[in-house]
Design a protein around this motif. Structure first.
Motif, PDB file in Angstrom:
ATOM      1  N   ALA A 209      32.820  53.389  29.141  1.00 22.17           N
ATOM      2  CA  ALA A 209      32.807  55.094  28.686  1.00 22.17           C
ATOM      3  C   ALA A 209      31.037  54.847  28.362  1.00 22.17           C
ATOM      4  N   HIS A 210      30.504  54.156  27.631  1.00 15.98           N
ATOM      5  CA  HIS A 210      29.348  54.433  27.114  1.00 15.98           C
ATOM      6  C   HIS A 210      28.413  54.228  28.042  1.00 15.98           C
ATOM      7  N   GLN A 211      28.450  52.950  29.027  1.00 11.76           N
ATOM      8  CA  GLN A 211      27.762  52.936  30.655  1.00 11.76           C
ATOM      9  C   GLN A 211      27.999  54.178  31.489  1.00 11.76           C
ATOM     10  N   LEU A 212      28.636  55.263  31.053  1.00 17.04           N
ATOM     11  CA  LEU A 212      28.726  55.856  31.613  1.00 17.04           C
ATOM     12  C   LEU A 212      27.969  57.143  31.456  1.00 17.04           C
ATOM     13  N   GLY A 213      27.594  56.423  29.914  1.00 12.56           N
ATOM     14  CA  GLY A 213      26.343  58.022  29.114  1.00 12.56           C
ATOM     15  C   GLY A 213      27.252  58.533  27.913  1.00 12.56           C
ATOM     16  N   MET A 214      28.822  58.239  28.034  1.00 11.03           N
ATOM     17  CA  MET A 214      29.648  59.060  27.222  1.00 11.03           C
ATOM     18  C   MET A 214      29.518  58.339  26.153  1.00 11.03           C
ATOM     19  N   HIS A 215      29.886  59.021  25.106  1.00 14.59           N
ATOM     20  CA  HIS A 215      29.835  59.224  23.487  1.00 14.59           C
ATOM     21  C   HIS A 215      31.614  58.541  23.110  1.00 14.59           C
ATOM     22  N   SER A 216      31.639  57.778  22.174  1.00 16.82           N
ATOM     23  CA  SER A 216      32.925  57.855  21.699  1.00 16.82           C
ATOM     24  C   SER A 216      33.074  57.468  19.662  1.00 16.82           C
ATOM     25  N   ASN A 217      33.772  57.577  19.385  1.00 21.13           N
ATOM     26  CA  ASN A 217      33.769  56.267  17.406  1.00 21.13           C
ATOM     27  C   ASN A 217      34.723  55.621  17.575  1.00 21.13           C
ATOM     28  N   ALA A 218      34.834  55.167  17.186  1.00 33.71           N
ATOM     29  CA  ALA A 218      35.996  53.842  16.044  1.00 33.71           C
ATOM     30  C   ALA A 218      36.498  53.863  14.977  1.00 33.71           C
ATOM     31  N   THR A 219      37.711  53.864  14.912  1.00 33.27           N
ATOM     32  CA  THR A 219      38.830  53.695  13.567  1.00 33.27           C
ATOM     33  C   THR A 219      38.649  52.647  13.438  1.00 33.27           C
ATOM     34  N   MET A 220      39.705  52.066  11.434  1.00 30.34           N
ATOM     35  CA  MET A 220      39.955  51.268  11.393  1.00 30.34           C
ATOM     36  C   MET A 220      41.109  51.239  10.635  1.00 30.34           C
ATOM     37  N   LEU A 221      41.789  51.110  11.331  1.00 31.64           N
ATOM     38  CA  LEU A 221      43.192  50.995  10.465  1.00 31.64           C
ATOM     39  C   LEU A 221      43.589  50.748   9.078  1.00 31.64           C
ATOM     40  N   TYR A 222      43.011  50.203   7.595  1.00 30.79           N
ATOM     41  CA  TYR A 222      42.959  49.228   6.608  1.00 30.79           C
ATOM     42  C   TYR A 222      44.194  49.866   5.063  1.00 30.79           C
ATOM     43  N   GLY A 223      43.945  48.483   4.352  1.00 34.59           N
ATOM     44  CA  GLY A 223      45.394  49.763   3.385  1.00 34.59           C
ATOM     45  C   GLY A 223      46.334  48.682   3.832  1.00 34.59           C
ATOM     46  N   HIS A 224      46.338  47.691   4.712  1.00 38.23           N
ATOM     47  CA  HIS A 224      48.499  47.141   4.720  1.00 38.23           C
ATOM     48  C   HIS A 224      47.590  45.958   4.324  1.00 38.23           C
ATOM     49  N   ILE A 225      47.977  44.720   5.747  1.00 41.57           N
ATOM     50  CA  ILE A 225      48.546  43.481   5.570  1.00 41.57           C
ATOM     51  C   ILE A 225      47.080  43.154   5.893  1.00 41.57           C
ATOM     52  N   GLU A 226      46.392  43.403   5.707  1.00 37.04           N
ATOM     53  CA  GLU A 226      44.611  42.766   6.392  1.00 37.04           C
ATOM     54  C   GLU A 226      43.890  42.590   4.400  1.00 37.04           C
ATOM     55  N   THR A 227      43.093  41.427   4.844  1.00 40.53           N
ATOM     56  CA  THR A 227      42.293  40.869   3.879  1.00 40.53           C
ATOM     57  C   THR A 227      40.872  42.060   3.892  1.00 40.53           C
ATOM     58  N   PHE A 228      39.843  40.994   3.015  1.00 41.14           N
ATOM     59  CA  PHE A 228      38.686  42.436   3.221  1.00 41.14           C
ATOM     60  C   PHE A 228      37.987  41.532   4.360  1.00 41.14           C
ATOM     61  N   ALA A 229      38.455  40.323   4.785  1.00 37.51           N
ATOM     62  CA  ALA A 229      37.243  39.934   5.600  1.00 37.51           C
ATOM     63  C   ALA A 229      37.305  39.960   7.350  1.00 37.51           C
ATOM     64  N   ARG A 231      38.894  42.998   7.241  1.00 35.40           N
ATOM     65  CA  ARG A 231      38.006  44.470   7.479  1.00 35.40           C
ATOM     66  C   ARG A 231      36.541  44.504   7.801  1.00 35.40           C
ATOM     67  N   ILE A 232      35.438  43.037   7.326  1.00 33.82           N
ATOM     68  CA  ILE A 232      34.435  43.397   8.309  1.00 33.82           C
ATOM     69  C   ILE A 232      34.484  42.138   9.030  1.00 33.82           C
ATOM     70  N   ASP A 233      35.397  41.759   9.918  1.00 35.27           N
ATOM     71  CA  ASP A 233      34.995  41.313  10.953  1.00 35.27           C
ATOM     72  C   ASP A 233      35.358  42.437  12.508  1.00 35.27           C
ATOM     73  N   HIS A 234      36.228  43.298  11.502  1.00 38.55           N
ATOM     74  CA  HIS A 234      36.414  44.223  12.172  1.00 38.55           C
ATOM     75  C   HIS A 234      34.962  45.155  12.609  1.00 38.55           C
ATOM     76  N   MET A 235      34.327  45.722  11.553  1.00 39.40           N
ATOM     77  CA  MET A 235      33.340  46.334  11.840  1.00 39.40           C
ATOM     78  C   MET A 235      31.992  45.669  12.267  1.00 39.40           C
ATOM     79  N   GLU A 236      31.947  44.298  11.945  1.00 35.94           N
ATOM     80  CA  GLU A 236      30.920  43.319  12.129  1.00 35.94           C
ATOM     81  C   GLU A 236      30.855  43.177  14.059  1.00 35.94           C
ATOM     82  N   ARG A 237      32.283  43.537  14.645  1.00 38.42           N
ATOM     83  CA  ARG A 237      32.384  43.599  15.989  1.00 38.42           C
ATOM     84  C   ARG A 237      31.680  44.973  15.956  1.00 38.42           C
ATOM     85  N   LEU A 238      31.920  46.180  15.613  1.00 40.60           N
ATOM     86  CA  LEU A 238      31.408  47.528  16.228  1.00 40.60           C
ATOM     87  C   LEU A 238      30.376  47.491  15.900  1.00 40.60           C
TER      88      LEU A 238
END
Ligand code: V47
Ligand code: SF4
Length: 375
Positions: A209-229, A231-238
């Motif tokens: 989508a970005h390569q076609l000039g479109m914009h987008s958003n990104a979410t993260m579902l937090y507060g369940h069985i994930e660790t802080f690491a 969450r950071i891994d998720h944000m790092e990839r983004l």
């Protein structure tokens, strides 16, 4: 603002104040050791550096074409399997166009289309829907479909992500919402949403989508069985992908809600954890222009509080057009806010309310004294 006696946190504070990027290890440390007050101050500094007091909202509504879904994400309170389709809903194109027509003459600027992955609805069906909406109201911005829906559509139609995105863009799709990302780490995905598109697939579709000039958003579902690491891994990839494409507008942490789903035994995060989440996101995601607290999910009071923890966007009027969060137990059972209510909520927090379009062009700046028209 020396409010920490921890030398490692002090080092992070110095980095952030001088505009330097923090590392993943430092990100984890923020979660582990940062106090709520200190994180909030630092996140607020970043927020005010980018936006001052400006806080965005928009006038929008959702269309949820169906809640029938081939997948069975454990956190989802909303979907029904095709075998139980009599318990769910499935709108025709004509019914969805009727929803759009309901807003004729009203100053809405965006429709957000997202739903389950129905085995019988395909790329051609959704392209037709986009064309019909654009034929009726060309200037209405269509933000639609997560990579979960798109990956399924594209695979069934035997087209690549690039071909599929180009086809939908030509049919009228303007941008992508942030859903379907959950937590990227495979060991968590395996436990909560095993069978749907993986992290690389999610990122590839946004990249196309970005390569076609479109914009987008990104979410993260937090507060369940994930660790802080995780969450950071998720944000790092983004963060890395944003360095590459620059196509993301907004990061949206989504608080896990536990009503009527297969993870109901997992306790929901506290408000302190929620505010820390926003603050760390604002500090970590240095190349994301905007951070959104989605009020139908978080509740309007917590969304207002989040404006002091890095958030500069609270989404829009909604008009009671989404069921994902009410079905999962949000306090907002019929999410709807007038422009006047959104502006008041922002002003009460001491910020400046600005109505935006989906791409953050200013539609109207409401200073604290200006009048507000209804709807
Ligand atoms: O991907 C589902 C989440 C998302 C639950 O881009 C849940 O502007 C919490 O992505 N508890 C879809 N969250 C919604 C979405 C979204 C919403 C608002 C604005 C934008 C935007 C995007 O909803 C799913 C999933 O992560 N979700 N169930 C639940 N029980
Ligand atoms: Fe289907 Fe989306 Fe629910 Fe997963 S979160 S079961 S993909 S509707």
């Amino acid at each position: 603002m020396a409010t920490t006696t921890d030398p490692r946190l002090q080092q992070i504070e110095d980095k952030v104040k001088s505009g330097r990027r923090i590392t993943p290890e430092e990100g984890v440390l923020l979660f582990e050791r940062g106090s709520l007050g200190w994180l909030g101050k630092l996140a607020n500094l970043v927020r005010e550096g980018k936006h001052g007091d400006v806080t965005y909202f928009n006038r929008n509504f959702h269309i949820e074409p169906t809640n029938i879904c081939v997948f069975s994400c454990k956190f989802c309170s909303y979907s029904r399997l095709y075998a139980h389709r009599e318990e769910g809903w499935e709108l025709t194109s004509a019914q969805m166009l009727d929803i759009v027509r309901k807003y004729d003459g009203q100053p809405v600027t965006e429709v957000h289309i997202v739903g389950g992955v129905h085995p019988k609805l395909n790329l051609e069906f959704f392209a037709g829907l986009l064309r019909d909406i654009k034929a009726h109201r060309p200037e209405l911005h269509i933000k639609g479909f997560t990579p979960v829906e798109l990956d399924y559509m594209f695979r069934k139609a035997k087209v690549s992500a690039e071909e599929g995105m180009a086809y939908l863009k030509a049919a009228g799709l303007d941008s992508l919402p942030g859903g379907g990302a959950e937590i990227f780490a495979p060991e968590i995905r395996k436990q909560i949403c095993d069978d749907k598109v993986d992290a690389d697939g999610w990122l590839s579709i946004h990249r196309a989508a970005h390569q076609l000039g479109m914009h987008s958003n990104a979410t993260m579902l937090y507060g369940h069985i994930e660790t802080f690491a995780h969450r950071i891994d998720h944000m790092e990839r983004l963060r890395q992908m944003q360095d590459e494409t620059g196509g993301f507008n907004t990061f949206i942490p989504l608080k896990f809600r536990n009503k009527d789903n297969e993870m109901s035994h997992v306790t929901e995060s506290t408000i302190v954890e929620d505010m820390k989440m926003y603050a760390v996101a604002r500090i970590y995601m240095d190349n994301f222009p905007h951070l959104k607290a989605y009020w139908p999910m978080l509740g309007r009071n917590s969304a207002q509080l989040a404006l002091s923890f890095g958030v500069n966007d609270i989404d829009g009027t909604i008009d009671d057009s989404t069921k994902i969060y009410s079905m999962a137990g949000s306090e907002e059972q019929t999410p709807s806010m007038t422009t006047e209510q959104l502006v008041a909520l922002i002003h009460q927090a001491g910020r400046v309310a600005v109505e935006r379009d989906t791409l953050y062009n200013t539609i109207r700046n409401y200073t604290a004294t200006s009048g507000v028209s209804q709807n």
